[in-house]
Design a protein around this motif. Structure first.
Motif, PDB file in Angstrom:
ATOM      1  N   GLU A 108       0.848  -1.182   0.000  1.00  0.00           N
ATOM      2  CA  GLU A 108       0.000   0.000   0.000  1.00  0.00           C
ATOM      3  C   GLU A 108       0.891   1.242   0.000  1.00  0.00           C
ATOM      4  OE1 GLU A 108      -3.002  -0.287  -0.625  1.00  0.00           O
ATOM      5  OE2 GLU A 108      -3.429  -2.358  -0.086  1.00  0.00           O
ATOM      6  N   GLU A 109       0.331   2.358  -0.413  1.00  0.00           N
ATOM      7  CA  GLU A 109       1.125   3.564  -0.623  1.00  0.00           C
ATOM      8  C   GLU A 109       1.903   3.975   0.631  1.00  0.00           C
ATOM      9  OE1 GLU A 109       0.602   8.277  -1.884  1.00  0.00           O
ATOM     10  OE2 GLU A 109      -1.170   7.006  -1.644  1.00  0.00           O
ATOM     11  N   GLU A 110       1.263   4.011   1.778  1.00  0.00           N
ATOM     12  CA  GLU A 110       1.929   4.478   2.999  1.00  0.00           C
ATOM     13  C   GLU A 110       3.117   3.590   3.351  1.00  0.00           C
ATOM     14  OE1 GLU A 110       0.932   5.627   7.668  1.00  0.00           O
ATOM     15  OE2 GLU A 110      -0.646   4.830   6.369  1.00  0.00           O
ATOM     16  N   LEU A 111       2.940   2.266   3.217  1.00  0.00           N
ATOM     17  CA  LEU A 111       4.028   1.350   3.541  1.00  0.00           C
ATOM     18  C   LEU A 111       5.174   1.516   2.551  1.00  0.00           C
ATOM     19  CD1 LEU A 111       5.162  -0.882   5.273  1.00  0.00           C
ATOM     20  CD2 LEU A 111       3.849  -2.548   3.941  1.00  0.00           C
ATOM     21  N   PHE A 112       4.851   1.676   1.268  1.00  0.00           N
ATOM     22  CA  PHE A 112       5.900   1.908   0.273  1.00  0.00           C
ATOM     23  C   PHE A 112       6.660   3.187   0.601  1.00  0.00           C
ATOM     24  CE2 PHE A 112       7.625   3.725  -3.570  1.00  0.00           C
ATOM     25  CZ  PHE A 112       8.181   2.641  -4.242  1.00  0.00           C
ATOM     26  N   ALA A 113       5.932   4.251   0.925  1.00  0.00           N
ATOM     27  CA  ALA A 113       6.568   5.532   1.235  1.00  0.00           C
ATOM     28  C   ALA A 113       7.473   5.424   2.454  1.00  0.00           C
ATOM     29  CB  ALA A 113       5.504   6.604   1.452  1.00  0.00           C
ATOM     30  N   ASN A 114       7.070   4.639   3.437  1.00  0.00           N
ATOM     31  CA  ASN A 114       7.890   4.465   4.643  1.00  0.00           C
ATOM     32  C   ASN A 114       9.123   3.619   4.366  1.00  0.00           C
ATOM     33  OD1 ASN A 114       6.185   5.998   6.239  1.00  0.00           O
ATOM     34  ND2 ASN A 114       4.973   4.242   6.918  1.00  0.00           N
ATOM     35  N   ARG A 115       8.953   2.604   3.526  1.00  0.00           N
ATOM     36  CA  ARG A 115      10.070   1.709   3.230  1.00  0.00           C
ATOM     37  C   ARG A 115      11.035   2.330   2.228  1.00  0.00           C
ATOM     38  NH1 ARG A 115       8.771  -4.483   1.798  1.00  0.00           N
ATOM     39  NH2 ARG A 115       8.100  -4.337   3.978  1.00  0.00           N
ATOM     40  N   CYS A 116      10.527   3.118   1.304  1.00  0.00           N
ATOM     41  CA  CYS A 116      11.339   3.671   0.214  1.00  0.00           C
ATOM     42  C   CYS A 116      11.129   5.176   0.101  1.00  0.00           C
ATOM     43  CB  CYS A 116      10.960   3.004  -1.111  1.00  0.00           C
ATOM     44  SG  CYS A 116      11.003   1.210  -1.119  1.00  0.00           S
ATOM     45  N   PRO A 117      11.416   5.944   1.153  1.00  0.00           N
ATOM     46  CA  PRO A 117      11.099   7.379   1.116  1.00  0.00           C
ATOM     47  C   PRO A 117      11.808   8.129   0.005  1.00  0.00           C
ATOM     48  CG  PRO A 117      12.532   6.866   2.980  1.00  0.00           C
ATOM     49  CD  PRO A 117      12.080   5.553   2.415  1.00  0.00           C
ATOM     50  N   ASP A 118      13.072   7.792  -0.258  1.00  0.00           N
ATOM     51  CA  ASP A 118      13.812   8.510  -1.289  1.00  0.00           C
ATOM     52  C   ASP A 118      13.271   8.206  -2.679  1.00  0.00           C
ATOM     53  OD1 ASP A 118      15.417   9.606   0.674  1.00  0.00           O
ATOM     54  OD2 ASP A 118      16.927   8.030   0.522  1.00  0.00           O
ATOM     55  N   ALA A 119      12.900   6.953  -2.904  1.00  0.00           N
ATOM     56  CA  ALA A 119      12.317   6.575  -4.190  1.00  0.00           C
ATOM     57  C   ALA A 119      10.936   7.195  -4.357  1.00  0.00           C
ATOM     58  CB  ALA A 119      12.236   5.055  -4.300  1.00  0.00           C
ATOM     59  N   TYR A 120      10.143   7.132  -3.319  1.00  0.00           N
ATOM     60  CA  TYR A 120       8.780   7.677  -3.362  1.00  0.00           C
ATOM     61  C   TYR A 120       8.793   9.151  -3.741  1.00  0.00           C
ATOM     62  CZ  TYR A 120       4.083   8.883  -1.601  1.00  0.00           C
ATOM     63  OH  TYR A 120       2.793   9.341  -1.474  1.00  0.00           O
ATOM     64  N   ALA A 121       9.754   9.885  -3.233  1.00  0.00           N
ATOM     65  CA  ALA A 121       9.837  11.323  -3.491  1.00  0.00           C
ATOM     66  C   ALA A 121      10.173  11.644  -4.937  1.00  0.00           C
ATOM     67  CB  ALA A 121      10.883  11.953  -2.567  1.00  0.00           C
ATOM     68  N   LEU A 122      10.686  10.676  -5.695  1.00  0.00           N
ATOM     69  CA  LEU A 122      11.112  10.912  -7.071  1.00  0.00           C
ATOM     70  C   LEU A 122      10.107  10.432  -8.111  1.00  0.00           C
ATOM     71  CD1 LEU A 122      14.849   9.876  -6.637  1.00  0.00           C
ATOM     72  CD2 LEU A 122      14.005  12.180  -7.098  1.00  0.00           C
ATOM     73  N   LEU A 123       9.072   9.709  -7.682  1.00  0.00           N
ATOM     74  CA  LEU A 123       8.110   9.125  -8.613  1.00  0.00           C
ATOM     75  C   LEU A 123       7.025  10.118  -9.004  1.00  0.00           C
ATOM     76  CD1 LEU A 123       7.681   5.616  -6.969  1.00  0.00           C
ATOM     77  CD2 LEU A 123       8.575   6.049  -9.280  1.00  0.00           C
TER      78      LEU A 123
END
Length: 217
Positions: A108-123
């Motif tokens: 889910e989005e929140e878990l992805f953002a927590n696990r991969c914050p640097d990647a999430y910020a670039l998508l």
């Protein structure tokens, strides 16, 4: 930085808007029942590629023939640092060429953002949620109805925001491609229920048989 990669393909027209670069990561422990990409589950040193090599492959494609990059798997979030390094390089190319960056995850989005914050910020966008076979047939570019297409930037909203709220009953036909490598054929896209079996029957009618398929154990 090393990233485990299953395959690279261009042009991809069935995983996002326009003509795209496709990057499939290797390795997934989510193991969703009914997954069509079981061949990307297993990890191993033979899949290791330098991120620089992947970016060089992207640069070898004419920029005018690329609208965006689609990253799938496998489960990209299981390589958070390598994914972030890859996206950092792709974001530089986004600035030069106008590419959008779209990623698929079984989280889910929140878990992805927590696990991969640097990647999430670039998508620019994220397709989230596990594949649920009992709810197969989601909106565009989604395998099951529980999955969400989330635009994360203005560019993402511009490119695929119109499909973010569509429902499975909206009836989008599946966009499918084939990639052939020696004696292997890869199905690219998000099939609807029954599509893989129909594809297999159609190929059989043309005298093409499959010794094994990834959507069955």
């Amino acid at each position: 930085m090393i990233i485990d990669v299953a395959r690279l393909h261009h042009p991809v027209t069935a995983l996002g808007p326009g003509t795209r670069l496709g990057i499939w990561t290797q390795g997934c422990t989510l193991a969703c029942p009914g997954c069509l990409s079981r061949d990307t589950w297993e990890s191993g040193p033979e899949y290791a590629v330098d991120v620089r090599t992947v970016l060089d492959w992207c640069d070898a494609r004419p920029p005018a023939e690329v609208d965006g990059v689609s990253i799938s798997g496998g489960e990209p979030s299981q390589q958070p640092h390598a994914l972030a390094e890859l996206l950092k390089g792709l974001a530089e190319r986004r600035e030069r060429h106008g590419w959008d960056l779209l990623c698929w995850t079984g989280l889910e989005e929140e878990l992805f953002a927590n696990r991969c914050p640097d990647a999430y910020a670039l998508l620019d966008g994220l397709v989230t949620g596990p594949y649920v076979a009992a709810r197969a047939g989601g909106g565009r570019w989604r395998g099951s109805a529980n999955q969400r297409l989330v635009p994360l930037t203005g560019l993402g909203q511009e490119r695929y925001g119109q499909w973010a709220e569509d429902e499975p009953q909206d009836g989008h036909p599946a966009e499918l491609q084939f990639q052939v490598e020696t004696d292997r054929m890869f199905l690219i896209g998000v099939p609807r229920p029954g599509d893989p079996a129909r594809v297999q029957r159609a190929l059989a009618a043309q005298g093409i048989t499959m010794d094994g398929v990834t959507w069955r154990p």
